[in-house]
Design a protein around this motif. Sequence first.
Motif, short mmCIF file in Angstrom:
data_model
loop_
_atom_site.label_atom_id
_atom_site.label_comp_id
_atom_site.label_asym_id
_atom_site.label_seq_id
_atom_site.Cartn_x
_atom_site.Cartn_y
_atom_site.Cartn_z
N GLN A 90 68.02 29.81 11.86
CA GLN A 90 67.19 31.01 11.90
C GLN A 90 67.33 31.71 13.25
N PRO A 140 72.02 41.17 5.34
CA PRO A 140 70.83 41.32 4.48
C PRO A 140 70.64 42.75 3.97
N GLU A 172 73.18 36.30 3.91
CA GLU A 172 72.47 35.99 5.16
C GLU A 172 73.01 36.83 6.32
N ARG A 192 70.83 33.31 13.47
CA ARG A 192 70.89 34.50 12.61
C ARG A 192 70.12 35.66 13.25
N PRO A 224 69.99 27.14 5.69
CA PRO A 224 69.79 28.42 6.41
C PRO A 224 68.37 28.60 6.93
N ASN A 225 67.44 27.80 6.43
CA ASN A 225 66.05 27.95 6.85
C ASN A 225 65.65 27.03 7.99
N TYR A 282 77.72 30.10 13.22
CA TYR A 282 76.79 30.16 12.09
C TYR A 282 77.51 29.82 10.79
N ARG A 290 76.94 26.50 8.24
CA ARG A 290 76.59 26.65 6.81
C ARG A 290 77.63 25.97 5.93
#
Length: 695
Positions: free
Chosen positions: A145, A236, A233, A148, A139-140, A129, A133
């Motif tokens: 997703q 959270p 991310e 994550r 990230p969307n 991950y 990035r």
Amino acid sequence: MTPPAPNIDPLTTPLERERVLAAYQRACAALEAAQQPNGAWAGEVVWNPMLICQYVICSHIVGREIPEPRKQRIRLSLELQRKRDGGWGMHPDVPPAPGDHDHHPNHDRDPAGLAGAHDSWMFHTVLGYVALRLLGADPNEPLLQDVRAWIHAHGGPYGVPTWGRAWLALLGLYPWSELQPLLPELWLLGDDSPMHPRRLYCHMRLIYLGLSYLYGARTQADASPLVEAIRGELYPEGWDVSRFRATRDQIASTDLYEPIGQSLEWLFAGARALSRAIPAVVRRRALARAWEHIEFEFASTNWVCLSPVNGMLFCLAMWSRDRRDPRLAQALQGLEYWMWEDDSEGLRICGARSDIWDTSFALQALCEGPQIDEAARAVDRASAWLPRAQLRADILGGREHYRESARGGWGFANEHHPWPVSDCTAEALEALLHAEHRGWDHAAARLDLSDKLAAVEFVLLRQNDDGGFGSYEPRRGSMLLARFNPAEMYGNCMLEYSYTECTASCVRGLAVALEALGANMPSELRARVQAGVDAGVQFLLGSQASNGAWPGFWGVNYTYGTFFSVAGLLAAGLDGEHVAVRRAVRHLISAQRDDGGWGERYEGVLESRERPLDADQPSRIVQTAWALLTLQQAAPERGREAIERGLRFLLDQQQPDGTWPHDAAVGVFFNTAVLDYRLYKLVFPTWALSRWLSR
């Protein structure tokens, strides 16, 4: 023992022999086509995406921009290796998740027999991950997703093993203060100290060297909006150091193999308290001593280092010490040695190169078979290159940096990697002696007697007190150190052991050298060789499992260990009627499957027991070849029916181009780390055909 000259077996029909010979010719043509221009064979050793993710992190920290085409190839390799449950894992063969690359050969298959087991690991998934990035992924987007969601569903990055926490800490994504202590001050201990890092297995030792420097220096990348976004991310719920403190002894169940015992917890607690009390002047001395060892590793390996793991850690240590060090570009360039890159599978980093290893086995396979043109040409080129890969001198300054004598040895990789290994040396020496005996040796490349004797001396220096052989070095530390393994996701990684396979290779290589060199070997050395062989035989006899087989350490599993062990015992003078050999033969014959082949699940390595394949799974090609090679050598008559059934399995699986398809990764190290040696599926089946034709 020299291979027997080819002859026609009168008990087989001409048609059978013609079919095997035709298959062998196709296999030899495929081997010749796979040979490198320099004469070596070099197959990729496929592992998992951990290393390429660490490369992305390393490049980001030191400020080295990865070119856009290479970024795309890294992303491609990560997409292809993604698992069906959404993340990334340790094993290279667990089926990836469905997606945009369904053409990949691993899709829709469960070759390792892991249906129902977890595929993804927290360590690899978090690094994957972060790497995506840092490469610029949004990230969307659905892929991130999903990844994550997997991370959060399994407890978040708090459960990443210690080595993963260190990589996160380098980015500011985990607090150094809550990492299990990696004290550089251990490098200041006296050499006779039982806790000195010199006693560790060399891979563990150099990884600890890099990590301890970075831990002691509290190395961390410059803050950036991107890293801050990644932190939000991954966490959270917010950044709370007390939460890291509360979970520092907890490892995600997906990743935990060796739990942290109470004694190790106490050691960590003591080291943590000690770390707070260490004066700054002592810490500076410790970092300076660690840096001396890092500099030596760079200089003595021409920047490629023992492995890409410690190579990247050392690059970061150099950057931490002096961001303007002009040698950093060379250090980063050294990482290219470990890379494989193409349009079909993207960019990946292998944990090891296997040129010498692959070439030694291919050379032995061809030397044992009929002297057809394809084989003769390939042998000629290989036996010209392999002597050039031998180390002819010791590493300058090696002793003060805890390096064993290297003279006479061959490594696992190639002539550019000066870390020689016991079994690689034994296999290379034996291969060249067989080529010389058959008269196929390249005249200009023949080893001098002094080089052969140096190889013998090198192998003897790797023997342990119990008669077994280590790999890079003899064992240096007490077995008590094995209880203090800080790498929770690996096992048996703290020390050099006496390995079944290394011991068998060394016994066989020494026995072949003893016979081939005869009176040319000095009498004192002959006595030492014979004593080494005898002790190795006793170790092997004492290591046989109750089922009659030998467990593997570097391969899956009983088929692999038995292939080496029986060959070593026979080369040392035992015959097929010896009780240990007969028990091994019985085991192999009983383990043959309905389709004529053999096969084991890799979990047997994890659990130290037999794990046969499920009844509906086809046999493994490489494991079948190992079993056939063993039976052909140990019981050519008693195992005749099993041999012919296994041979037909291989013949039926061979493809028109002479190769065999991939079915499963069968290499392994440290219990959990499974490897796919890409050339195994060509070399060992070819050898099985070669041996059958030679009899």
